[in-house]
Design a protein around this motif. Structure first.
Motif, short mmCIF file in Angstrom:
data_model
loop_
_atom_site.label_atom_id
_atom_site.label_comp_id
_atom_site.label_asym_id
_atom_site.label_seq_id
_atom_site.Cartn_x
_atom_site.Cartn_y
_atom_site.Cartn_z
N PHE A 173 0.81 -1.22 0.00
CA PHE A 173 0.00 0.00 0.00
C PHE A 173 0.85 1.27 0.00
CE2 PHE A 173 -2.74 -2.93 2.79
CZ PHE A 173 -3.27 -3.56 1.67
N ALA A 174 2.15 1.14 -0.17
CA ALA A 174 3.05 2.28 -0.01
C ALA A 174 2.80 3.37 -1.05
CB ALA A 174 4.51 1.81 -0.09
N ALA A 175 2.37 3.00 -2.25
CA ALA A 175 2.20 3.99 -3.32
C ALA A 175 0.81 4.61 -3.34
CB ALA A 175 2.49 3.34 -4.67
N LEU A 176 -0.07 4.23 -2.42
CA LEU A 176 -1.45 4.70 -2.43
C LEU A 176 -1.61 5.95 -1.57
CD1 LEU A 176 -3.25 1.25 -1.99
CD2 LEU A 176 -2.78 2.49 -4.13
N ASP A 177 -2.62 6.73 -1.87
CA ASP A 177 -2.91 7.91 -1.05
C ASP A 177 -3.44 7.47 0.31
OD1 ASP A 177 -6.08 8.17 -1.00
OD2 ASP A 177 -5.51 7.60 -3.03
#
Length: 266
Positions: A173-177
């Motif tokens: 989930f690191a690249a998600l807002d």
């Protein structure tokens, strides 16, 4: 010779009999040529229990992803032993890694094909998994039609399609807002509770680690060693802003900062 043991017994039965979903025993890993090898992991030992949710936390470069790859069987340890009694683990990456020329459903059906599920059973099972991740009706959607959060849901469904009782997640989930990540935290917690899958989740986000896990394992800075572990006894459902989550996160952050400072002194 170091080995990664993968047995053929049914996953749930094998894990219960062994008492763990994954066992990492005195594992070390080095990279490079003889005479100039770099030690990345040093004598790491940790178990993941059947149905347990464990987060692996540490500063960048401490060997978190390397350890996950070793458990997944993508690489071999330089020393030590890794045992996954239920068979090969399912792995979910930071990037969704979906095939863009396939629909959401067909991406999942491909994993079902590799699992050996008969062709006539794959569409219904793919639909069931899409419903599990709350993407009902997305079977025929192409990857470019999906938002970032939806793509990660499909990637999660594809990982679950492997029918493994050990799910490895590398900062998915690191690249998600922040809002999308918050929603997917809730969804992952629900799916974990429903499926009883064991999870080893890599992150560098302390609050994410505390919100999700039953146990947080902190790796020291390179070479990665087990620096400390915390049992997280905060009842679910948890929120990222809950005071209990914040307080434990602060304690772990101080320990993590100490590891970063120690690394910076070398």
């Amino acid at each position: 010779m170091p080995t990664t043991e993968l047995t053929k017994a049914p996953a749930a039965t094998a894990q219960v009999e062994a008492g763990y979903a994954a066992r990492i025993e005195h594992v070390s890993k080095s990279f490079g040529r003889p005479g100039s090898r770099q030690l990345v992991l040093d004598d790491v030992s940790v178990d993941v229990g059947p149905g347990e949710f464990v987060t692996l936390l540490g500063a960048s470069g401490c060997g978190k992803s390397t350890l996950l790859n070793l458990v997944a069987g993508l690489d071999r340890p330089s020393a030590g032993r890794i045992d996954v009694p239920g068979g090969r683990a399912a792995l979910m990456f930071q990037e969704h890694a979906l095939f863009p020329w396939l629909t959401a459903g067909k991406n999942i059906e491909l994993a079902l094909k590799m699992r050996g599920l008969p062709k006539n059973e794959r569409p219904a099972e793919a639909e069931r998994l899409l419903e599990l991740v709350r993407l009902t009706g997305a079977h025929r959607k192409r990857v470019h039609e999906l938002s970032g959060g939806m793509r990660q849901r499909v990637a999660l469904a594809r990982a679950l399609a492997q029918d493994s009782k050990l799910l490895l997640m590398d900062e998915p989930f690191a690249a998600l807002d922040a809002i999308t990540r918050d929603v997917l935290h809730e969804e992952l917690t629900r799916i974990w509770a429903e499926t009883h899958v064991s999870v080893l989740f890599v992150t560098h986000n302390v609050r994410e680690a505390v919100r999700l896990a039953q146990r947080v394992v902190l790796l020291s800075s390179r070479p990665g060693r087990i620096a400390r572990q915390w049992q997280v006894d905060i009842p679910h459902p948890r929120r990222i802003e809950d005071s209990a989550v914040a307080n434990l996160s602060l304690e772990i952050t101080e320990q993590l900062r100490g590891e970063i400072r120690r690394h910076g002194q070398h």
